[in-house]
Design a protein around this motif. Structure first.
Motif, PDB file in Angstrom:
ATOM      1  N   UNK A  53      68.589  22.677  69.247  1.00 49.39           N
ATOM      2  CA  UNK A  53      67.709  23.818  69.011  1.00 49.39           C
ATOM      3  C   UNK A  53      68.493  25.072  68.639  1.00 49.39           C
ATOM      4  N   UNK A  54      69.545  25.336  69.380  1.00 50.46           N
ATOM      5  CA  UNK A  54      70.359  26.516  69.110  1.00 50.46           C
ATOM      6  C   UNK A  54      70.936  26.447  67.701  1.00 50.46           C
ATOM      7  N   UNK A  55      71.374  25.266  67.308  1.00 45.14           N
ATOM      8  CA  UNK A  55      72.016  25.099  66.009  1.00 45.14           C
ATOM      9  C   UNK A  55      71.030  25.316  64.865  1.00 45.14           C
ATOM     10  N   UNK A  56      69.902  24.616  64.884  1.00 47.25           N
ATOM     11  CA  UNK A  56      68.963  24.704  63.762  1.00 47.25           C
ATOM     12  C   UNK A  56      68.251  26.052  63.746  1.00 47.25           C
ATOM     13  N   UNK A  57      67.960  26.618  64.909  1.00 49.00           N
ATOM     14  CA  UNK A  57      67.307  27.932  64.941  1.00 49.00           C
ATOM     15  C   UNK A  57      68.209  29.005  64.352  1.00 49.00           C
ATOM     16  N   UNK A  58      69.521  28.888  64.595  1.00 48.86           N
ATOM     17  CA  UNK A  58      70.473  29.844  64.034  1.00 48.86           C
ATOM     18  C   UNK A  58      70.524  29.718  62.512  1.00 48.86           C
ATOM     19  N   UNK A  59      70.530  28.483  61.999  1.00 48.45           N
ATOM     20  CA  UNK A  59      70.538  28.270  60.554  1.00 48.45           C
ATOM     21  C   UNK A  59      69.252  28.791  59.913  1.00 48.45           C
ATOM     22  N   UNK A  87      79.278  27.463  57.435  1.00 45.51           N
ATOM     23  CA  UNK A  87      78.954  27.075  58.803  1.00 45.51           C
ATOM     24  C   UNK A  87      79.900  25.983  59.304  1.00 45.51           C
ATOM     25  N   UNK A  88      80.413  25.162  58.388  1.00 50.43           N
ATOM     26  CA  UNK A  88      81.361  24.117  58.787  1.00 50.43           C
ATOM     27  C   UNK A  88      82.606  24.750  59.380  1.00 50.43           C
ATOM     28  N   UNK A  92      81.835  23.648  62.922  1.00 52.95           N
ATOM     29  CA  UNK A  92      81.961  22.281  62.425  1.00 52.95           C
ATOM     30  C   UNK A  92      81.634  21.214  63.453  1.00 52.95           C
ATOM     31  N   UNK A  93      82.195  21.342  64.652  1.00 50.38           N
ATOM     32  CA  UNK A  93      81.951  20.347  65.703  1.00 50.38           C
ATOM     33  C   UNK A  93      80.474  20.330  66.074  1.00 50.38           C
ATOM     34  N   UNK A 155      75.230  18.937  53.266  1.00 51.79           N
ATOM     35  CA  UNK A 155      75.265  18.494  54.661  1.00 51.79           C
ATOM     36  C   UNK A 155      76.282  17.393  54.914  1.00 51.79           C
ATOM     37  N   UNK A 156      76.517  16.541  53.935  1.00 56.89           N
ATOM     38  CA  UNK A 156      77.477  15.451  54.132  1.00 56.89           C
ATOM     39  C   UNK A 156      78.891  15.987  54.343  1.00 56.89           C
ATOM     40  N   UNK A 157      79.138  17.212  53.897  1.00 56.12           N
ATOM     41  CA  UNK A 157      80.467  17.804  54.044  1.00 56.12           C
ATOM     42  C   UNK A 157      80.888  17.938  55.499  1.00 56.12           C
ATOM     43  N   UNK A 158      79.920  18.009  56.416  1.00 57.26           N
ATOM     44  CA  UNK A 158      80.248  18.096  57.841  1.00 57.26           C
ATOM     45  C   UNK A 158      81.057  16.888  58.296  1.00 57.26           C
ATOM     46  N   UNK A 159      80.869  15.752  57.626  1.00 60.09           N
ATOM     47  CA  UNK A 159      81.515  14.524  58.053  1.00 60.09           C
ATOM     48  C   UNK A 159      82.962  14.383  57.571  1.00 60.09           C
ATOM     49  N   UNK A 160      83.342  15.150  56.549  1.00 60.82           N
ATOM     50  CA  UNK A 160      84.677  14.936  56.004  1.00 60.82           C
ATOM     51  C   UNK A 160      85.492  16.208  55.780  1.00 60.82           C
ATOM     52  N   UNK A 161      84.816  17.342  55.585  1.00 60.09           N
ATOM     53  CA  UNK A 161      85.552  18.548  55.202  1.00 60.09           C
ATOM     54  C   UNK A 161      86.308  19.156  56.375  1.00 60.09           C
ATOM     55  N   UNK A 162      87.587  19.448  56.132  1.00 60.60           N
ATOM     56  CA  UNK A 162      88.441  20.105  57.119  1.00 60.60           C
ATOM     57  C   UNK A 162      88.836  21.482  56.580  1.00 60.60           C
TER      58      UNK A 162
END
Length: 197
Positions: A53-59, A87-88, A92-93, A155-162
């Protein structure tokens, strides 16, 4: 303490996964008792829901600011893409837990989060729709499908982008914006240079 529990839990959920992380793991990481945990959260799933909730409400809040403050529809779309990529770097975590662990929410909580996700996507779709109507975007676009595509790419960038890697957050954001707005087809003179006809 409530914020510390949530913050440490995000780290543990990212590293070990939600199901493999126990409440004991969480309290041990903070040096507190289970009683402290249960003072703030009724269950581990309740904690996961609050994280979501905190995450999506902030976005959604940040997206709303963009929608209200940026004038052009092209500009709105650009800023939403940049919002997700930046946001990543900041969370990111949190983002990885948000996308990966939704399956561990109760059906009722899952429905609530998916509804908020859909709200974010519909806002993107409306930007594209209005951009088409205003002449900023091509007439032959399918707003719903394009909104899925834009969010799928970002959104897929969350899985690989550093963010600490060779590519900076700004570079990735600019790359995605260019790809989304301009595609990968070369200009006419550049295409002619590589033509085999």
């Amino acid at each position: 303490m409530k914020e510390e529990i949530a913050k440490n839990s995000v780290k543990l959920f990212e590293q070990k996964g939600f199901t493999e992380t126990s409440i004991q793991d969480i309290v041990d990481s903070l040096g507190v008792t289970k009683g402290t945990f249960y003072y703030y959260y009724t269950s581990k799933e309740n904690l996961l829901m609050e994280i979501h909730l905190h995450y999506i409400d902030d976005l959604l809040k940040k997206q709303k600011t963009i929608l209200e403050s940026v004038k052009s529809f092209r500009g709105k779309l650009v800023e939403i893409v940049k919002l997700i990529i930046h946001d990543i770097e900041l969370h990111g975590a949190h983002g990885r837990v948000y996308f990966r662990e939704i399956r561990n929410l109760t059906p009722e909580h899952n429905k609530t989060i998916k509804g908020k996700r859909e709200e974010f996507r519909v806002n993107v779709m409306q930007v594209i729709t209005k951009g088409i109507q205003s002449g900023e975007f091509r007439k032959n676009l399918h707003p719903k499908m394009i909104s899925f595509a834009v969010l799928g790419v970002t959104n897929w960038s969350y899985h690989w982008f550093q963010p600490c890697g060779k590519l900076t957050v700004k570079e990735l954001a600019d790359m995605y914006v260019d790809f989304i707005l301009n595609g990968i087809i070369a200009e006419r003179d550049e295409r002619d240079e590589y033509s085999t006809n």
